[in-house]
Design a protein around this motif. Structure first.
Motif, PDB file in Angstrom:
ATOM      1  N   UNK A 111       0.822  -1.214   0.000  1.00 34.00           N
ATOM      2  CA  UNK A 111       0.000   0.000   0.000  1.00 34.00           C
ATOM      3  C   UNK A 111       0.854   1.260   0.000  1.00 34.00           C
ATOM      4  N   UNK A 112       1.869   1.278   0.841  1.00 35.41           N
ATOM      5  CA  UNK A 112       2.718   2.466   0.961  1.00 35.41           C
ATOM      6  C   UNK A 112       3.607   2.656  -0.275  1.00 35.41           C
ATOM      7  N   UNK A 113       4.132   1.559  -0.810  1.00 34.33           N
ATOM      8  CA  UNK A 113       4.938   1.651  -2.025  1.00 34.33           C
ATOM      9  C   UNK A 113       4.074   2.132  -3.187  1.00 34.33           C
ATOM     10  N   UNK A 114       2.865   1.603  -3.275  1.00 35.97           N
ATOM     11  CA  UNK A 114       1.937   2.017  -4.327  1.00 35.97           C
ATOM     12  C   UNK A 114       1.620   3.509  -4.231  1.00 35.97           C
ATOM     13  N   UNK A 115       1.438   3.985  -3.015  1.00 34.19           N
ATOM     14  CA  UNK A 115       1.155   5.409  -2.806  1.00 34.19           C
ATOM     15  C   UNK A 115       2.275   6.268  -3.391  1.00 34.19           C
ATOM     16  N   UNK A 116       3.519   5.890  -3.120  1.00 30.10           N
ATOM     17  CA  UNK A 116       4.665   6.639  -3.649  1.00 30.10           C
ATOM     18  C   UNK A 116       4.720   6.569  -5.165  1.00 30.10           C
ATOM     19  N   UNK A 117       4.470   5.402  -5.715  1.00 30.60           N
ATOM     20  CA  UNK A 117       4.559   5.212  -7.156  1.00 30.60           C
ATOM     21  C   UNK A 117       3.474   6.000  -7.886  1.00 30.60           C
ATOM     22  N   UNK A 132       0.741  -2.255 -13.610  1.00 30.20           N
ATOM     23  CA  UNK A 132       1.213  -3.376 -12.789  1.00 30.20           C
ATOM     24  C   UNK A 132       2.546  -2.964 -12.189  1.00 30.20           C
ATOM     25  N   UNK A 133       2.647  -3.052 -10.864  1.00 29.00           N
ATOM     26  CA  UNK A 133       3.857  -2.615 -10.169  1.00 29.00           C
ATOM     27  C   UNK A 133       4.634  -3.809  -9.626  1.00 29.00           C
ATOM     28  N   UNK A 134       5.925  -3.815  -9.900  1.00 20.54           N
ATOM     29  CA  UNK A 134       6.840  -4.831  -9.372  1.00 20.54           C
ATOM     30  C   UNK A 134       7.836  -4.165  -8.442  1.00 20.54           C
ATOM     31  N   UNK A 135       7.957  -4.702  -7.237  1.00 22.65           N
ATOM     32  CA  UNK A 135       8.930  -4.207  -6.259  1.00 22.65           C
ATOM     33  C   UNK A 135       9.785  -5.394  -5.821  1.00 22.65           C
ATOM     34  N   UNK A 136      11.028  -5.447  -6.324  1.00 30.50           N
ATOM     35  CA  UNK A 136      11.930  -6.562  -6.008  1.00 30.50           C
ATOM     36  C   UNK A 136      12.771  -6.197  -4.793  1.00 30.50           C
ATOM     37  N   UNK A 144       1.730  -5.686  -7.560  1.00 32.65           N
ATOM     38  CA  UNK A 144       0.508  -4.927  -7.301  1.00 32.65           C
ATOM     39  C   UNK A 144      -0.164  -4.593  -8.630  1.00 32.65           C
ATOM     40  N   UNK A 145      -1.444  -4.874  -8.725  1.00 31.25           N
ATOM     41  CA  UNK A 145      -2.236  -4.506  -9.888  1.00 31.25           C
ATOM     42  C   UNK A 145      -3.090  -3.308  -9.492  1.00 31.25           C
ATOM     43  N   UNK A 146      -2.837  -2.162 -10.077  1.00 30.92           N
ATOM     44  CA  UNK A 146      -3.609  -0.957  -9.759  1.00 30.92           C
ATOM     45  C   UNK A 146      -4.610  -0.662 -10.877  1.00 30.92           C
ATOM     46  N   UNK A 147      -5.869  -0.526 -10.486  1.00 31.40           N
ATOM     47  CA  UNK A 147      -6.939  -0.190 -11.433  1.00 31.40           C
ATOM     48  C   UNK A 147      -7.677   1.015 -10.872  1.00 31.40           C
ATOM     49  N   UNK A 148      -7.269   2.187 -11.311  1.00 29.36           N
ATOM     50  CA  UNK A 148      -7.845   3.453 -10.849  1.00 29.36           C
ATOM     51  C   UNK A 148      -7.777   3.555  -9.335  1.00 29.36           C
ATOM     52  N   UNK A 149      -8.888   3.459  -8.618  1.00 27.99           N
ATOM     53  CA  UNK A 149      -8.889   3.661  -7.167  1.00 27.99           C
ATOM     54  C   UNK A 149      -8.867   2.364  -6.366  1.00 27.99           C
ATOM     55  N   UNK A 150      -8.632   1.253  -7.014  1.00 30.79           N
ATOM     56  CA  UNK A 150      -8.530  -0.017  -6.280  1.00 30.79           C
ATOM     57  C   UNK A 150      -7.283  -0.766  -6.735  1.00 30.79           C
ATOM     58  N   UNK A 151      -6.852  -1.687  -5.905  1.00 29.47           N
ATOM     59  CA  UNK A 151      -5.658  -2.439  -6.261  1.00 29.47           C
ATOM     60  C   UNK A 151      -5.701  -3.829  -5.639  1.00 29.47           C
ATOM     61  N   UNK A 152      -4.916  -4.720  -6.208  1.00 30.07           N
ATOM     62  CA  UNK A 152      -4.753  -6.085  -5.716  1.00 30.07           C
ATOM     63  C   UNK A 152      -3.260  -6.319  -5.544  1.00 30.07           C
TER      64      UNK A 152
END
Length: 304
Positions: A111-117, A132-136, A144-152
């Motif tokens: 959640x926090x990494x996605x917020x920064x990205x 689609x976000x990859x954090x290695x 993380x799959x981000x779709x507008x205001x929701x994510x998985x």
């Protein structure tokens, strides 16, 4: 509070950020390789040597950036989640530096990494809705799959340090990654979404993608410019180019390129990165330097 300090103690890296909450901009930063997950896969514990490296890094960064560790917002991730002695380690860090770390789980890390990205993508004037976000990381890999205001999101229990120290040959590593690719495909297929991933940007953060982007741009470890790295497109072919460069470079050249003690980790990171490319059937990804520490800062600014 206008300025805040955040610390991200990862499985391999220690990163500090002084952040301006009024203008939502970084002021100064500090980065150090501390190898928290070193030998963790064998012993199940954070070693005393690793603890000492972290203490040194905290004290050194405090002097260089002029902050008091007890006032910093400190988070730590996969290595500490896995370690049997995590409570003792946190107590030792608090006693010797004043820094109070909070162990966050994979979902909060995502959640926090996605917020920064998302902030970074907007800054770079790139699509921040569907990606689609990859954090290695050193001990875990987040997708993380981000779709507008929701994510998985899902945190997978492998990273550049743990896999480097688990396998002695790249053949064994690649075989294991084939199994991990199946796990990732299963995660993606189980998502209750109908979106076509072909239209999603593939975004990558953390040390491996930024190192590849830097090398592509002609930079090295000692002349790293994150402003140029941010938004750089790394192609699948660039990964093989980096592996070839590593293979054909001497020790001094490798030190200049990636820094001390990072070559094997970055190489393993490239194989992980390539595996995700293959799972997603992507030919390129957008690289960003922004990650967890920026997300912690932005989150705190929004709360205040």
């Amino acid at each position: 509070m206008r300025n805040i300090v955040t610390i991200d103690l990862g499985s391999n890296s220690f990163r500090v950020l002084v952040y301006d909450c009024l203008n939502f901009k970084p002021i100064s930063e500090y980065n150090q390789v501390v190898g928290m997950a070193d030998k963790l896969i064998q012993t199940g514990e954070i070693s005393q040597d690793a603890i000492n490296r972290v203490i040194t890094a905290i004290n050194d960064s405090s002097k260089k950036l002029g902050y008091d560790p007890k006032d910093a917002i400190c988070v730590t991730t996969a290595a500490m989640r896995m370690a049997k002695n995590s409570n003792e380690v946190l107590s030792c860090l608090l006693k010797n530096t004043g820094a109070k770390f909070n162990i966050i789980d994979g979902k909060e890390e995502a959640r926090l990494t996605l917020l920064a990205v998302k902030y970074a993508l907007k800054r770079e004037k790139l699509d921040s809705d569907n990606f689609i976000l990859l954090d290695i990381g050193g001990g875990s890999t987040e997708i993380i799959i981000n779709i507008k205001d929701r994510y998985f999101s899902k945190s997978f229990n492998f990273g550049i340090v743990t896999l480097t120290q688990k396998y002695s040959t790249y053949t064994d590593l690649i075989d294991d990654l084939e199994t991990k690719k199946i796990d990732i495909k299963n995660f993606l297929s189980e998502l209750d979404i109908e979106e076509n991933f072909e239209k999603f940007n593939f975004v990558a953060t953390a040390g491996t993608p930024t190192t590849i982007a830097a090398i592509k741009l002609g930079q090295d470890f000692f002349h790293y410019d994150k402003e140029q790295v941010n938004g750089t497109k790394v192609k699948l072919s660039d990964l093989q180019d980096c592996l070839d460069i590593f293979k054909n470079s001497n020790e001094h050249e490798l030190l200049q390129l990636v820094g001390k003690g990072r070559v094997e980790f970055i190489e393993v990171g490239i194989y992980i990165y390539r595996a995700i490319f293959e799972v997603l059937n992507k030919k390129e990804s957008i690289v960003l330097d922004d990650g967890l520490r920026e997300g912690v800062a932005i989150n705190q600014c929004l709360i205040n």
